[in-house]
Design a protein around this motif. Structure first.
Motif, short mmCIF file in Angstrom:
data_model
loop_
_atom_site.label_atom_id
_atom_site.label_comp_id
_atom_site.label_asym_id
_atom_site.label_seq_id
_atom_site.Cartn_x
_atom_site.Cartn_y
_atom_site.Cartn_z
N TYR A 1 0.86 -1.18 0.00
CA TYR A 1 0.00 0.00 0.00
C TYR A 1 0.89 1.24 0.00
CZ TYR A 1 -3.80 -3.19 1.06
OH TYR A 1 -4.72 -4.20 0.98
N PHE A 2 0.57 2.19 -0.85
CA PHE A 2 1.40 3.39 -0.93
C PHE A 2 0.57 4.57 -1.41
CE2 PHE A 2 1.47 1.46 -5.07
CZ PHE A 2 1.71 2.46 -6.01
N THR A 3 1.17 5.75 -1.37
CA THR A 3 0.44 6.96 -1.73
C THR A 3 1.14 7.73 -2.84
OG1 THR A 3 1.54 8.11 0.11
CG2 THR A 3 -0.71 7.32 0.49
N ASP A 4 0.34 8.37 -3.65
CA ASP A 4 0.79 9.39 -4.58
C ASP A 4 0.19 10.68 -4.03
OD1 ASP A 4 1.82 10.74 -6.78
OD2 ASP A 4 0.11 10.28 -8.06
N ALA A 5 1.02 11.48 -3.37
CA ALA A 5 0.51 12.64 -2.63
C ALA A 5 -0.26 13.59 -3.53
CB ALA A 5 1.66 13.37 -1.94
N SER A 6 0.25 13.78 -4.75
CA SER A 6 -0.42 14.70 -5.68
C SER A 6 -0.14 14.27 -7.11
CB SER A 6 0.09 16.14 -5.46
OG SER A 6 -0.45 17.01 -6.44
N SER A 7 -1.17 14.17 -7.89
CA SER A 7 -1.00 13.85 -9.31
C SER A 7 -0.77 15.10 -10.14
CB SER A 7 -2.24 13.11 -9.84
OG SER A 7 -3.40 13.91 -9.68
N ARG A 8 -0.71 16.26 -9.48
CA ARG A 8 -0.53 17.53 -10.19
C ARG A 8 0.79 18.21 -9.87
NH1 ARG A 8 -2.11 22.29 -12.50
NH2 ARG A 8 -2.49 24.12 -11.19
N PHE A 9 1.18 18.22 -8.60
CA PHE A 9 2.40 18.92 -8.19
C PHE A 9 3.45 17.93 -7.69
CE2 PHE A 9 -1.06 21.97 -7.57
CZ PHE A 9 -0.59 23.05 -8.31
N GLN A 10 4.72 18.22 -8.00
CA GLN A 10 5.81 17.38 -7.53
C GLN A 10 6.36 17.91 -6.21
OE1 GLN A 10 8.10 17.23 -11.33
NE2 GLN A 10 7.68 15.04 -11.27
N GLN A 11 7.30 17.17 -5.64
CA GLN A 11 7.74 17.45 -4.28
C GLN A 11 8.18 18.90 -4.02
OE1 GLN A 11 11.48 16.53 -3.02
NE2 GLN A 11 11.00 16.89 -0.88
N PRO A 12 8.96 19.53 -4.89
CA PRO A 12 9.37 20.91 -4.58
C PRO A 12 8.21 21.90 -4.52
CG PRO A 12 10.78 19.94 -6.28
CD PRO A 12 9.60 19.03 -6.11
N ASP A 13 7.07 21.53 -5.11
CA ASP A 13 5.93 22.46 -5.19
C ASP A 13 4.78 22.07 -4.27
OD1 ASP A 13 7.18 24.02 -7.20
OD2 ASP A 13 6.59 22.56 -8.72
N TYR A 14 5.11 21.39 -3.17
CA TYR A 14 4.02 20.93 -2.29
C TYR A 14 3.21 22.09 -1.71
CZ TYR A 14 6.90 22.01 1.85
OH TYR A 14 7.64 22.65 2.81
N VAL A 15 3.83 23.27 -1.54
CA VAL A 15 3.09 24.41 -1.01
C VAL A 15 2.00 24.85 -1.99
CG1 VAL A 15 3.25 26.83 -0.29
CG2 VAL A 15 5.00 25.20 0.44
N LEU A 16 2.27 24.71 -3.29
CA LEU A 16 1.24 25.04 -4.28
C LEU A 16 0.05 24.10 -4.15
CD1 LEU A 16 3.39 25.81 -7.47
CD2 LEU A 16 2.48 27.41 -5.77
N ASP A 17 0.33 22.84 -3.87
CA ASP A 17 -0.75 21.87 -3.68
C ASP A 17 -1.59 22.26 -2.47
OD1 ASP A 17 -1.49 19.03 -4.85
OD2 ASP A 17 -1.75 18.90 -2.68
N LEU A 18 -0.91 22.70 -1.41
CA LEU A 18 -1.61 23.15 -0.20
C LEU A 18 -2.50 24.35 -0.50
CD1 LEU A 18 -2.16 23.51 2.85
CD2 LEU A 18 0.06 24.68 3.02
#
Length: 362
Positions: free
Chosen positions: A157-174
């Motif tokens: 079991y695993f997660t894909d945190a965001s299908s739109r933003f990659q790790q450096p842009d996690y604040v944009l996802d927030l």
């Protein structure tokens, strides 16, 4: 006077350019609940300052940790390395994944399974050979593979945190506050990947119950933990396990007593909660330089829950000078190990050093 007019013209041109530049996000309004009071079980303490520090100054961003069959501690760092910390304290840069290794767990064959933010779900043999297990599900590539756990039956079991933003842009996802996250399952026998839950607001840490009947997943931006039932009468259904948490839940893990330990990189940010009500404001903030975007507070926080979602205890470093921005907490042989997204150390704290811990609800 002439220079003043020129200065004002430059300011207006820059402001106009900023306002006319398209925002990198299409944010959605959200009315965040009032945060819980930091009293009772959540009352601040300095228990995290009792932790020993491993590999201090020799790792950067040891986001997750796991203990291998060889008794060695493994972690993944910001520069793409899998690092081994030996029992004698020796730090070894073992291999590079070519990405950003986050969640780590060993399978029954001694292979290190890695959720790599850039590369997908990886399997690494004891000899260091890397195999990509999966990079997409239902036609959508992973953009932010985050955490991973293995159930008693061997399924991953695993997660894909965001299908739109990659790790450096996690604040944009927030800031965007749209549900781009997914909870996934990989079957090593069939080599198939399936989506169990979609439309999650930053799908983060995962943990499977000791009985293997459900999996917990942190929905970070919503300050909550969801429970997805794997088997039983509720199989295939999801429910809220714990809600309105005091911070942004990251990774989580279960110990031998059935307690779930949740890492919080930072506390809730009142300004972010307030901004969520105004999409236009978030769209503007998203265009600012990273130095002007919201930042995590320097604070260390870990909370333990029983199987019913009741808080049992909390560990703090209120100044965030010993352990801060904690992204993972992993129990092993009566010891908790703490990882961090940006810190230069790994924490280690015996469970017996935590007063009044008690046992989990059966």
């Amino acid at each position: 006077m002439k220079w003043l007019l020129v200065g004002l013209l430059v300011v207006f041109l820059l402001l106009g350019s900023f306002l006319l530049t398209p925002s990198p996000i299409d944010s959605k309004a959200w009315d965040a609940p009032s945060p819980p009071a930091m009293t009772g079980v959540l009352a601040p303490n300095e228990r995290l300052r009792l932790a020993d520090l491993l590999a201090r100054g020799e790792v950067y961003g040891p986001e997750d940790t796991t203990i291998g069959p060889d008794g060695v501690l493994y972690t993944g760092t910001q520069d793409g390395w899998i690092v081994r910390v030996h029992p004698d304290g020796t730090v070894e840069h073992w291999l590079e994944t070519g990405g950003r290794p986050l969640g780590l767990v060993f399978d029954s064959n001694g292979n290190l399974i890695v959720a790599d933010a850039w590369k997908g779900l990886l399997s690494i043999t004891p000899q260091g050979d890397i195999t990509v297990l999966t990079r997409e599900a239902e036609g959508t590539p992973f953009r932010f593979t985050d955490d991973v756990v293995i159930a008693p039956d061997g399924r991953i079991y695993f997660t894909d945190a965001s299908s739109r933003f990659q790790q450096p842009d996690y604040v944009l996802d927030l800031l965007e506050m749209r549900p781009h996250g997914r909870l996934l399952r990989y079957n090593p026998k069939t080599r198939k990947t399936e989506v169990l839950l979609g439309n999650l607001h930053f799908a983060n840490g995962v943990a499977v119950s000791p009985q293997g009947d459900y999996v917990l997943v942190n929905e970070t931006w919503k300050y909550r933990i969801l429970r997805y039932w794997i088997s039983g009468p509720k199989a295939g259904r999801a429910e809220v396990f714990a809600d309105n948490l005091p911070g942004f839940p990251d990774n989580l893990a279960v110990d031998g007593e059935g307690r779930y330990w949740v890492a919080f990189p930072t506390l809730r940010n009142p300004r972010v909660d307030a901004m969520h009500k105004s999409p236009w404001l978030k769209d503007l903030v998203a265009k600012l330089p990273d130095s002007l975007k919201p930042k995590p507070q320097n604070y260390g926080l870990v909370v333990a829950f029983d199987r019913n979602g009741r808080m049992l205890t909390s560990l703090h470093d209120t100044r965030g000078t010993h352990l801060q921005e904690i992204t993972s907490v992993n129990p092993h042989d009566g010891v908790l190990y703490f990882g961090s997204l940006h810190n230069d150390r790994i924490g280690r704290l015996p469970l017996q050093a935590i007063p009044g811990l008690g046992e989990a609800t059966p």
